[in-house]
Design a protein around this motif. Structure first.
Motif, PDB file in Angstrom:
ATOM      1  N   PHE A  30       0.834  -1.205   0.000  1.00 20.27           N
ATOM      2  CA  PHE A  30       0.000   0.000   0.000  1.00 20.27           C
ATOM      3  C   PHE A  30       0.870   1.258   0.000  1.00 20.27           C
ATOM      4  CE2 PHE A  30      -3.472  -2.674   2.076  1.00 20.27           C
ATOM      5  CZ  PHE A  30      -4.285  -2.665   0.950  1.00 20.27           C
ATOM      6  N   ALA A  31       2.018   1.184   0.689  1.00 18.23           N
ATOM      7  CA  ALA A  31       2.906   2.343   0.759  1.00 18.23           C
ATOM      8  C   ALA A  31       3.543   2.635  -0.595  1.00 18.23           C
ATOM      9  CB  ALA A  31       3.984   2.109   1.811  1.00 18.23           C
ATOM     10  N   SER A  32       3.942   1.585  -1.316  1.00 18.34           N
ATOM     11  CA  SER A  32       4.660   1.790  -2.576  1.00 18.34           C
ATOM     12  C   SER A  32       3.731   1.886  -3.787  1.00 18.34           C
ATOM     13  CB  SER A  32       5.663   0.652  -2.798  1.00 18.34           C
ATOM     14  OG  SER A  32       4.998  -0.596  -2.861  1.00 18.34           O
ATOM     15  N   GLU A  33       2.637   1.129  -3.763  1.00 17.45           N
ATOM     16  CA  GLU A  33       1.747   1.067  -4.925  1.00 17.45           C
ATOM     17  C   GLU A  33       0.439   1.821  -4.730  1.00 17.45           C
ATOM     18  OE1 GLU A  33       3.036  -0.268  -7.504  1.00 17.45           O
ATOM     19  OE2 GLU A  33       4.777  -1.071  -6.435  1.00 17.45           O
ATOM     20  N   GLY A  34       0.140   2.228  -3.502  1.00 14.22           N
ATOM     21  CA  GLY A  34      -1.138   2.864  -3.233  1.00 14.22           C
ATOM     22  C   GLY A  34      -2.247   1.837  -3.115  1.00 14.22           C
ATOM     23  N   TYR A  35      -3.417   2.317  -2.741  1.00 10.80           N
ATOM     24  CA  TYR A  35      -4.549   1.391  -2.575  1.00 10.80           C
ATOM     25  C   TYR A  35      -4.958   0.765  -3.909  1.00 10.80           C
ATOM     26  CZ  TYR A  35      -9.262  -0.315  -1.745  1.00 10.80           C
ATOM     27  OH  TYR A  35     -10.379  -1.113  -1.692  1.00 10.80           O
ATOM     28  N   SER A  36      -5.134   1.614  -4.920  1.00 14.71           N
ATOM     29  CA  SER A  36      -5.628   1.109  -6.207  1.00 14.71           C
ATOM     30  C   SER A  36      -4.618   0.201  -6.893  1.00 14.71           C
ATOM     31  CB  SER A  36      -6.009   2.266  -7.126  1.00 14.71           C
ATOM     32  OG  SER A  36      -4.890   3.110  -7.345  1.00 14.71           O
ATOM     33  N   GLY A  37      -3.317   0.420  -6.645  1.00 12.58           N
ATOM     34  CA  GLY A  37      -2.299  -0.387  -7.307  1.00 12.58           C
ATOM     35  C   GLY A  37      -1.946  -1.673  -6.612  1.00 12.58           C
ATOM     36  N   THR A  38      -2.474  -1.861  -5.411  1.00 15.16           N
ATOM     37  CA  THR A  38      -2.160  -3.072  -4.657  1.00 15.16           C
ATOM     38  C   THR A  38      -3.096  -4.205  -5.031  1.00 15.16           C
ATOM     39  OG1 THR A  38      -1.234  -1.880  -2.772  1.00 15.16           O
ATOM     40  CG2 THR A  38      -2.102  -4.071  -2.322  1.00 15.16           C
ATOM     41  N   ARG A  39      -2.514  -5.391  -5.267  1.00 18.94           N
ATOM     42  CA  ARG A  39      -3.295  -6.585  -5.584  1.00 18.94           C
ATOM     43  C   ARG A  39      -3.046  -7.640  -4.521  1.00 18.94           C
ATOM     44  NH1 ARG A  39      -1.197  -9.058  -9.658  1.00 18.94           N
ATOM     45  NH2 ARG A  39      -3.107 -10.048 -10.445  1.00 18.94           N
ATOM     46  N   ILE A  40      -4.079  -8.395  -4.219  1.00 13.52           N
ATOM     47  CA  ILE A  40      -3.967  -9.457  -3.209  1.00 13.52           C
ATOM     48  C   ILE A  40      -2.871 -10.444  -3.599  1.00 13.52           C
ATOM     49  CG2 ILE A  40      -5.133 -11.412  -2.140  1.00 13.52           C
ATOM     50  CD1 ILE A  40      -6.045  -8.774  -1.029  1.00 13.52           C
ATOM     51  N   GLU A  41      -2.744 -10.708  -4.895  1.00 14.18           N
ATOM     52  CA  GLU A  41      -1.727 -11.648  -5.361  1.00 14.18           C
ATOM     53  C   GLU A  41      -0.316 -11.142  -5.029  1.00 14.18           C
ATOM     54  OE1 GLU A  41      -5.473 -12.283  -7.532  1.00 14.18           O
ATOM     55  OE2 GLU A  41      -4.236 -10.508  -7.093  1.00 14.18           O
ATOM     56  N   THR A  42      -0.118  -9.827  -5.175  1.00 15.43           N
ATOM     57  CA  THR A  42       1.188  -9.245  -4.868  1.00 15.43           C
ATOM     58  C   THR A  42       1.483  -9.327  -3.373  1.00 15.43           C
ATOM     59  OG1 THR A  42       0.917  -7.693  -6.709  1.00 15.43           O
ATOM     60  CG2 THR A  42       2.594  -7.170  -5.066  1.00 15.43           C
ATOM     61  N   VAL A  43       0.471  -9.074  -2.571  1.00 18.03           N
ATOM     62  CA  VAL A  43       0.630  -9.170  -1.116  1.00 18.03           C
ATOM     63  C   VAL A  43       1.002 -10.590  -0.723  1.00 18.03           C
ATOM     64  CG1 VAL A  43      -0.566  -9.016   1.108  1.00 18.03           C
ATOM     65  CG2 VAL A  43      -0.925  -7.245  -0.629  1.00 18.03           C
ATOM     66  N   ALA A  44       0.318 -11.560  -1.310  1.00 16.90           N
ATOM     67  CA  ALA A  44       0.597 -12.959  -0.991  1.00 16.90           C
ATOM     68  C   ALA A  44       2.031 -13.331  -1.371  1.00 16.90           C
ATOM     69  CB  ALA A  44      -0.395 -13.867  -1.715  1.00 16.90           C
ATOM     70  N   GLU A  45       2.467 -12.850  -2.531  1.00 11.53           N
ATOM     71  CA  GLU A  45       3.833 -13.148  -2.968  1.00 11.53           C
ATOM     72  C   GLU A  45       4.858 -12.524  -2.027  1.00 11.53           C
ATOM     73  OE1 GLU A  45       6.656 -12.614  -6.950  1.00 11.53           O
ATOM     74  OE2 GLU A  45       4.543 -12.022  -6.994  1.00 11.53           O
ATOM     75  N   ARG A  46       4.618 -11.277  -1.626  1.00 11.04           N
ATOM     76  CA  ARG A  46       5.546 -10.614  -0.706  1.00 11.04           C
ATOM     77  C   ARG A  46       5.587 -11.320   0.649  1.00 11.04           C
ATOM     78  NH1 ARG A  46       5.470  -4.001  -0.979  1.00 11.04           N
ATOM     79  NH2 ARG A  46       6.334  -3.800  -3.066  1.00 11.04           N
ATOM     80  N   ALA A  47       4.445 -11.801   1.085  1.00 11.79           N
ATOM     81  CA  ALA A  47       4.367 -12.457   2.391  1.00 11.79           C
ATOM     82  C   ALA A  47       4.804 -13.909   2.336  1.00 11.79           C
ATOM     83  CB  ALA A  47       2.936 -12.372   2.928  1.00 11.79           C
ATOM     84  N   ASP A  48       5.018 -14.422   1.119  1.00  6.42           N
ATOM     85  CA  ASP A  48       5.388 -15.828   0.918  1.00  6.42           C
ATOM     86  C   ASP A  48       4.321 -16.766   1.463  1.00  6.42           C
ATOM     87  OD1 ASP A  48       6.968 -17.881  -0.040  1.00  6.42           O
ATOM     88  OD2 ASP A  48       8.141 -18.059   1.800  1.00  6.42           O
ATOM     89  N   VAL A  49       3.066 -16.415   1.167  1.00  8.11           N
ATOM     90  CA  VAL A  49       1.935 -17.271   1.522  1.00  8.11           C
ATOM     91  C   VAL A  49       1.059 -17.413   0.280  1.00  8.11           C
ATOM     92  CG1 VAL A  49       1.969 -16.532   3.938  1.00  8.11           C
ATOM     93  CG2 VAL A  49       0.468 -15.354   2.296  1.00  8.11           C
ATOM     94  N   SER A  50       0.104 -18.295   0.358  1.00  6.64           N
ATOM     95  CA  SER A  50      -0.815 -18.473  -0.771  1.00  6.64           C
ATOM     96  C   SER A  50      -1.861 -17.365  -0.779  1.00  6.64           C
ATOM     97  CB  SER A  50      -1.515 -19.828  -0.684  1.00  6.64           C
ATOM     98  OG  SER A  50      -2.393 -19.861   0.430  1.00  6.64           O
ATOM     99  N   VAL A  51      -2.454 -17.151  -1.939  1.00  7.45           N
ATOM    100  CA  VAL A  51      -3.545 -16.184  -2.035  1.00  7.45           C
ATOM    101  C   VAL A  51      -4.692 -16.608  -1.122  1.00  7.45           C
ATOM    102  CG1 VAL A  51      -5.299 -15.210  -3.569  1.00  7.45           C
ATOM    103  CG2 VAL A  51      -2.945 -15.445  -4.367  1.00  7.45           C
TER     104      VAL A  51
END
Length: 213
Positions: A30-51
């Motif tokens: 959210f800090a780097s991409e903003g709300y609209s640019g953030t995707r759940i898939e990207t969050v999952a990849e960063r967290a090293d967890v599944s979607v």
């Protein structure tokens, strides 16, 4: 006797670790991409967890955004409470709390983006209301300390809530200037100097003349 090392407790600990990693990853996104640019898939990849793991904790992106904001504002409330509960004068408490609030913004790009005027945020009225309640609690902490400073004759009488809103708006505005794309970019060093100078001038203007204290 309560069992703490069984399969159930291990699952709970793993789930708590995953949730913390998801929130950390979402905050960064959210800090780097903003709300609209953030995707759940990207969050999952960063967290090293599944979607699916992300969705097991949060139903959608709005809930995830709220959880990130709520966690940061809860920490801020705790840090400010410590500053306001110190044994120094109400004026010194307000200064210390202001410094804590500034450090919170400095160390959290998410919150700086969150309070920036050009930020896209969730449209959910419930989410906006819940975050607004957290922010209002911070305003109340500052206005209460200002009231105490006035009562003790440390500063001249002012509308404490308006002064609290002014202070918070000033900190927010200066820090937003460190990321705003349409303004000359402020460095963190310049932001710190600007706020320190403003603090000195404001305290001078609010301090009663020696004969009136």
């Amino acid at each position: 006797m309560t069992q703490t090392n069984g399969p159930s407790s291990r699952v709970q600990r793993r789930r708590a670790r995953n949730q913390a990693r998801i929130l950390d990853a979402a905050e960064a996104s959210f800090a780097s991409e903003g709300y609209s640019g953030t995707r759940i898939e990207t969050v999952a990849e960063r967290a090293d967890v599944s979607v699916g793991s992300v969705y097991s904790h949060y139903a959608n992106k709005d809930e995830l955004y709220l959880a990130v904001a709520d966690r940061l504002l809860e920490r801020a409330g705790h840090d400010l409470a410590e500053a306001f509960q110190s044994s120094v004068s109400p004026t010194a408490q307000t200064v210390a709390a202001g410094q804590a609030y500034y450090r919170m913004l400095r160390d959290s790009p998410f919150l700086v983006r969150f309070i920036s005027p050009n930020t896209t945020a969730p449209e959910s009225a419930a989410i906006r209301e819940q975050i607004a309640r957290r922010l209002d609690a911070i305003v109340t902490q500052f206005s209460s300390a200002i009231d105490q400073a006035i009562a003790r004759g440390e500063i001249l009488p002012v509308d404490s809530r308006l002064m609290a809103l002014f202070l918070i708006s000033a900190w927010n505005g200066v820090m937003a200037g460190t990321i705003h794309p349409l303004l000359p970019r402020l460095s963190i060093k310049d932001a710190e100097l600007m706020l320190a100078t403003a603090q000195t001038l404001l305290l001078r203007s609010l301090t009663p003349p020696a004969g009136e204290r």
